[in-house]
Write a protein that holds these residues in place. Structure first.
Motif, PDB file in Angstrom:
ATOM      1  N   THR A  58      -5.700   7.660   6.622  1.00 50.55           N
ATOM      2  CA  THR A  58      -4.931   8.473   7.554  1.00 50.55           C
ATOM      3  C   THR A  58      -4.528   9.808   6.939  1.00 50.55           C
ATOM      4  OG1 THR A  58      -2.939   8.570   8.936  1.00 50.55           O
ATOM      5  CG2 THR A  58      -2.768   7.338   6.884  1.00 50.55           C
ATOM      6  N   ASN A 114       0.567   0.430   1.214  1.00 51.70           N
ATOM      7  CA  ASN A 114       1.760   1.218   0.892  1.00 51.70           C
ATOM      8  C   ASN A 114       2.387   0.776  -0.420  1.00 51.70           C
ATOM      9  OD1 ASN A 114       1.521   2.762   3.216  1.00 51.70           O
ATOM     10  ND2 ASN A 114       3.051   1.617   4.376  1.00 51.70           N
ATOM     11  N   VAL A 159      -1.608  -2.574   6.039  1.00 53.01           N
ATOM     12  CA  VAL A 159      -0.914  -1.293   5.868  1.00 53.01           C
ATOM     13  C   VAL A 159       0.201  -1.446   4.843  1.00 53.01           C
ATOM     14  CG1 VAL A 159       0.543   0.431   7.002  1.00 53.01           C
ATOM     15  CG2 VAL A 159      -1.490  -0.461   8.175  1.00 53.01           C
ATOM     16  N   THR A 175       0.093   4.562  -0.678  1.00 54.79           N
ATOM     17  CA  THR A 175       0.030   5.222   0.624  1.00 54.79           C
ATOM     18  C   THR A 175       1.418   5.233   1.263  1.00 54.79           C
ATOM     19  OG1 THR A 175      -0.602   3.140   1.682  1.00 54.79           O
ATOM     20  CG2 THR A 175      -2.374   4.598   0.965  1.00 54.79           C
ATOM     21  N   ALA A 219       1.873   5.071   4.978  1.00 61.36           N
ATOM     22  CA  ALA A 219       1.506   5.002   6.386  1.00 61.36           C
ATOM     23  C   ALA A 219       2.592   4.303   7.203  1.00 61.36           C
ATOM     24  CB  ALA A 219       0.176   4.268   6.551  1.00 61.36           C
ATOM     25  N   ASN A 271      -0.414   9.995   8.397  1.00 68.18           N
ATOM     26  CA  ASN A 271       0.458   8.891   7.967  1.00 68.18           C
ATOM     27  C   ASN A 271       1.053   8.125   9.141  1.00 68.18           C
ATOM     28  OD1 ASN A 271       0.119   9.096   5.155  1.00 68.18           O
ATOM     29  ND2 ASN A 271       1.635  10.734   5.027  1.00 68.18           N
ATOM     30  N   ALA A 277      -4.506   2.825   6.371  1.00 71.66           N
ATOM     31  CA  ALA A 277      -3.498   3.395   5.478  1.00 71.66           C
ATOM     32  C   ALA A 277      -4.120   4.316   4.436  1.00 71.66           C
ATOM     33  CB  ALA A 277      -2.717   2.272   4.789  1.00 71.66           C
TER      34      ALA A 277
END
Length: 401
Positions: A188, A219, A215, A224, A226, A191, A185
């Protein structure tokens, strides 16, 4: 005195191996240690600080390692177990090992393979969930010791049992998977990320759920965005028949299918793939090497060397469960008559899970490493508990999210 020796050996061997092999989170070189390896912990036990492995008489062991279907040179799960046996051989001198490969992966054939050889060995190391049914063989052969990796022994109804001559080590794969999910995450560019597994055995589902948990954690707490990509046609069913989603190849020994799954995910826009699929994962590696700007996260052991692709490397990092040190430690206990049968669940609190962040063995940014370490410390302390196959949590609802 025997109990003291056992405690010193068990603890100090782990510490010595961690020094020699690199911290489980770093994935350093796997070189065995010898000499006064008992000094690290024995200093608190009076004159035991002067005790080393050379002071103990290692009883020679005839060892068999039974793997299925990809053999002990798969560069991942089976190989890491085998490396633990080789560590022990370097310490003990006169012991020997035979690698036996059951090529089908069929549960009944795996058990039959063990039955066929049980009279010929002092120790049988069984690699994988498909060997859970060795209980009758172990009970009928009390003088043979069994190391069972990735599953507890089970009775005829499939219920876990403990046996005096079986040390079963299972791991909190969700912890290493959690690190992989955080890394994916945080690194990347598209995404879109994914996890590719072999068969939906509990250990593989643990990796999948841990990855998805990581992940989701990134987030929520690290900003993030992802997306976890899953291919419906490759969704897995766990051992209870529950649909667990994910991307399951259906085998640990089908590279071509692994390549097809990897390519399909790359075509969906994924630029980071966490691969927990044994030899099938080699096909995913190939798909990533043939693509542009796609990275993989290795599994079980440091797979950086398998990521070489011309003058580049496609391995971002590797999620670890430290089987080699634990296998070696139990062989020492057997050889020195300090063995105790047990079903052991191993995780971050015993340095048995982690990820690779050593310089030259990963391609994570300093910021990513800092954030993973921050989160993984909470895992070690139990304030964050990633989802696993059977811990009654999901990747969308786990302790600490």
């Amino acid at each position: 005195m025997k109990k003291l020796i056992s405690a010193v050996l068990t603890l100090t061997l782990l510490m010595a191996l961690l020094v020699g092999c690199g911290n489980p989170q770093t994935g350093g070189e796997t070189q065995p240690q010898s000499g006064d390896t008992a000094q690290a912990a024995g200093a608190q036990e009076g004159d035991t600080s002067k005790v080393g492995l050379d002071d103990f008489a290692f009883k020679p062991l005839k060892i068999a390692v039974v793997s299925s279907p990809s053999g002990v040179d798969d560069g991942s799960f089976n190989q890491n177990i085998y490396e633990g046996v080789l560590m022990f051989l370097d310490m003990s001198g006169d012991s020997s090992v035979t690698a036996i490969r059951e090529e089908t992966g069929d549960v009944a054939k795996c058990i039959e393979t063990v039955q066929d050889i049980v009279a010929d060995y002092d120790v049988i190391v069984c690699c994988g969930f498909q060997f859970a049914g060795i209980s009758d063989i172990a009970t009928s052969n009390p003088d043979v010791k069994f190391l069972l990796i990735d599953t507890d022994p089970s009775d005829a109804e499939g219920n876990p049992i403990e046996l005096e001559n079986v040390y079963a080590m299972t791991f909190k794969e969700q912890e290493g998977g959690f690190c992989a999910g955080l890394a994916a995450a945080l690194e990347t560019k598209t995404n879109k990320v994914a996890v590719v597994n072999g068969i939906a055995y509990p250990s593989n589902v643990n990796y999948q759920y841990g990855f998805m948990s990581g992940v989701n954690y990134a987030n929520k707490y690290y900003g993030t965005n992802a997306e976890i990509v899953e291919l419906d046609s490759y969704a897995g069913e766990d051992v209870t028949g529950k649909n667990v989603g994910g991307n399951y190849i259906g085998s640990f020994g089908e590279e071509e299918t692994g390549k097809a799954v990897g390519k399909a995910l790359i075509d969906q826009g994924c630029d980071i793939l966490f691969v927990a699929a044994g030899a099938s994962g080699n096909g995913v590696f190939t798909a990533a090497k043939e693509a542009e700007d796609v990275y993989v996260i290795g599994c079980d052991t440091d797979q950086y060397d398998f990521g070489k692709n011309g003058d580049k490397n496609i391995v971002l990092t590797s999620a670890l469960k430290v089987m080699d040190n634990n296998v070696c430690g139990q062989l020492v206990n057997i050889s020195t008559d300090n063995f105790e049968g047990k079903n052991a669940l191993l995780g971050a609190d015993t340095f048995s899970t982690g990820y690779v962040f050593a310089d030259g063995r990963c391609q994570l940014s300093e910021d990513t490493i800092k954030k993973i370490d921050e989160a993984f410390e909470k895992v070690s302390k139990g304030t964050v508990v990633p989802a696993a196959n059977f811990n009654d949590m999901t990747p969308d609802n786990f302790t600490g999210l």
